[in-house]
Design an enzyme around this catalytic site. Sequence first.
Site, PDB file in Angstrom:
ATOM      1  N   CYS A   5       0.851  -1.204   0.000  1.00 41.83           N
ATOM      2  CA  CYS A   5       0.000   0.000   0.000  1.00 41.83           C
ATOM      3  C   CYS A   5       0.885   1.252   0.000  1.00 41.83           C
ATOM      4  CB  CYS A   5      -0.938  -0.002   1.199  1.00 41.83           C
ATOM      5  SG  CYS A   5      -2.313  -1.170   1.051  1.00 41.83           S
ATOM      6  N   HIS A  95      -0.610 -10.319  -4.369  1.00 44.06           N
ATOM      7  CA  HIS A  95       0.387 -10.011  -5.387  1.00 44.06           C
ATOM      8  C   HIS A  95       0.691 -11.256  -6.203  1.00 44.06           C
ATOM      9  CE1 HIS A  95       2.691 -11.191  -1.790  1.00 44.06           C
ATOM     10  NE2 HIS A  95       3.681 -11.567  -2.592  1.00 44.06           N
ATOM     11  N   HIS A  97       3.559 -12.936  -8.797  1.00 43.45           N
ATOM     12  CA  HIS A  97       4.930 -12.916  -9.281  1.00 43.45           C
ATOM     13  C   HIS A  97       4.897 -13.316 -10.760  1.00 43.45           C
ATOM     14  CE1 HIS A  97       6.815 -13.033  -5.188  1.00 43.45           C
ATOM     15  NE2 HIS A  97       5.631 -13.552  -4.895  1.00 43.45           N
TER      16      HIS A  97
END
Length: 118
Positions: A5, A95, A97
């Site tokens: 964030c 997230h 990768h």
Amino acid sequence: MCLFCKIVKKEIPANIELENEDCIAFHDINPKAPIHILVIPKLHVESFHEVTPQTMAKLTSFIQEVATKVGIDKTGYRVITNISEDGGQEVKHLHFHILGGAKLKWEHLSDADARRNI
């Protein structure tokens, strides 16, 4: 506020590869492949288990755009997300990768005990 964030808010520097109003892609500071980019939604979502189909649709097309931009869309790449502690999630912000730029192996899984809980 989590680490990612803070990257979204530009409070922490990152090597940003691509950004739009919903997503941001930046290079991993500890790469595991010649190309190792993290893609996150700008909206805080803790993990894949909590993501909405609408956010996932935006992330999917964004990941494809990133792969094309860095030139691995034709040669191939891997997309990985880790979920919670046993899945290896270190930052509690969804997230993905993107790994590419070489022929990839699965050696990182060798430390897991495949027979656990059988």
